[in-house]
Design an enzyme around this catalytic site. Structure first.
Site, mmCIF file in Angstrom:
data_model
loop_
_atom_site.group_PDB
_atom_site.id
_atom_site.type_symbol
_atom_site.label_atom_id
_atom_site.label_comp_id
_atom_site.label_asym_id
_atom_site.label_seq_id
_atom_site.Cartn_x
_atom_site.Cartn_y
_atom_site.Cartn_z
ATOM 1 N N HIS A 140 0.832 -1.210 0.000
ATOM 2 C CA HIS A 140 0.000 0.000 0.000
ATOM 3 C C HIS A 140 0.868 1.262 0.000
ATOM 4 O O HIS A 140 0.599 2.214 -0.731
ATOM 5 C CB HIS A 140 -0.921 0.010 1.225
ATOM 6 C CG HIS A 140 -2.205 -0.732 1.024
ATOM 7 N ND1 HIS A 140 -2.245 -2.098 0.831
ATOM 8 C CD2 HIS A 140 -3.496 -0.302 0.990
ATOM 9 C CE1 HIS A 140 -3.514 -2.481 0.691
ATOM 10 N NE2 HIS A 140 -4.288 -1.413 0.776
ATOM 11 N N HIS A 189 1.261 -3.823 9.116
ATOM 12 C CA HIS A 189 2.629 -3.618 8.642
ATOM 13 C C HIS A 189 3.496 -3.071 9.761
ATOM 14 O O HIS A 189 3.035 -2.284 10.604
ATOM 15 C CB HIS A 189 2.674 -2.627 7.472
ATOM 16 C CG HIS A 189 2.456 -3.254 6.143
ATOM 17 N ND1 HIS A 189 3.323 -4.180 5.600
ATOM 18 C CD2 HIS A 189 1.478 -3.074 5.222
ATOM 19 C CE1 HIS A 189 2.882 -4.552 4.400
ATOM 20 N NE2 HIS A 189 1.759 -3.899 4.163
#
Length: 224
Positions: A140, A189
């Site tokens: 992302h 993440h």
């Protein structure tokens, strides 16, 4: 073809620096040197004693989830298609095709980097959204940088007004930063995943801008 001036030299330095930082960061990640830092940040973003609950008001999670979707493949694909279509209709076909190839190339690079490093997703805190692929660099974060920064830098070249150019670049930077930060908040993440994605994506976008600046005509040049 124009010789590079101070702006081109600065862009080259930025791209070189970004690549260097990414390589160093990747080495640290592979060796496990960043794990303590990553885990501390993820835990700091959760309620003490309840790692499944993020800090902040309840509505913040919904906002962050919406923001993170701006870095998803579906949204980025639509943004790219709409932008390329606009450029083609505006008689900027070469720029449109270059934008498309730049974004696709960046996406391919992101996939290869993920496979090469093969870092598992963090398991320190429960994930607030479903994820299934590898962790480093953050897809992302990198794809947002690749798409939004590439589009911002290249679209700024077809704007004659300086304020408009700065606005386009500022929006691209803001979107890139927000998407990356959202991935950390959601626990999917490590911070270093996101920082690595930003470095790789920004480096790719800068390289694309340098190529476009040298080989693609500006609006006034093509009009003349």
């Amino acid at each position: 073809m124009r010789a590079y001036g101070p702006l081109g030299i600065a862009a080259f330095a930025l791209a070189s620096g970004g690549a260097f930082v990414f390589i160093r960061l990747t080495s640290e990640v592979v060796e496990g040197e960043t794990r303590a830092f990553d885990e501390a940040i993820l835990r700091a973003l959760r309620q003490p004693g309840n790692l499944s609950a993020p800090i902040g008001p309840g509505w913040l999670t919904h906002v962050v989830t919406d923001i993170t979707s701006l870095g998803g493949t579906t949204v980025l694909t639509l943004v790219t298609i709409v932008t390329v279509g606009y450029l083609v209709l505006a008689s900027r076909r070469a720029t449109g095709m270059f934008v498309l190839l730049s974004v696709l190339g960046g996406w391919l690079l992101s996939t290869l980097l993920k496979i090469g490093v093969a870092r598992p997703r963090p398991d320190i805190v429960p994930h607030l959204v479903d994820v299934h692929d590898l962790s480093f660099p953050s897809g992302h974060a990198m794809l947002s940088a690749v798409t939004y920064l590439t589009l911002g830098l290249l679209l700024s070249r077809v704007q004659s007004n300086r304020a408009t150019r700065l606005y386009v670049i500022a929006v691209a930077l803001a979107l890139t930063l927000m998407v990356g930060l959202s991935r950390i908040y959601l626990g999917v993440h490590y911070p270093t995943d996101v920082f690595g994605g930003w470095c790789a994506g920004a480096t790719w976008a800068t390289i694309c801008w340098m190529i476009a600046r040298r080989y693609l005509p500006r609006p006034e040049e093509s009009a003349g």
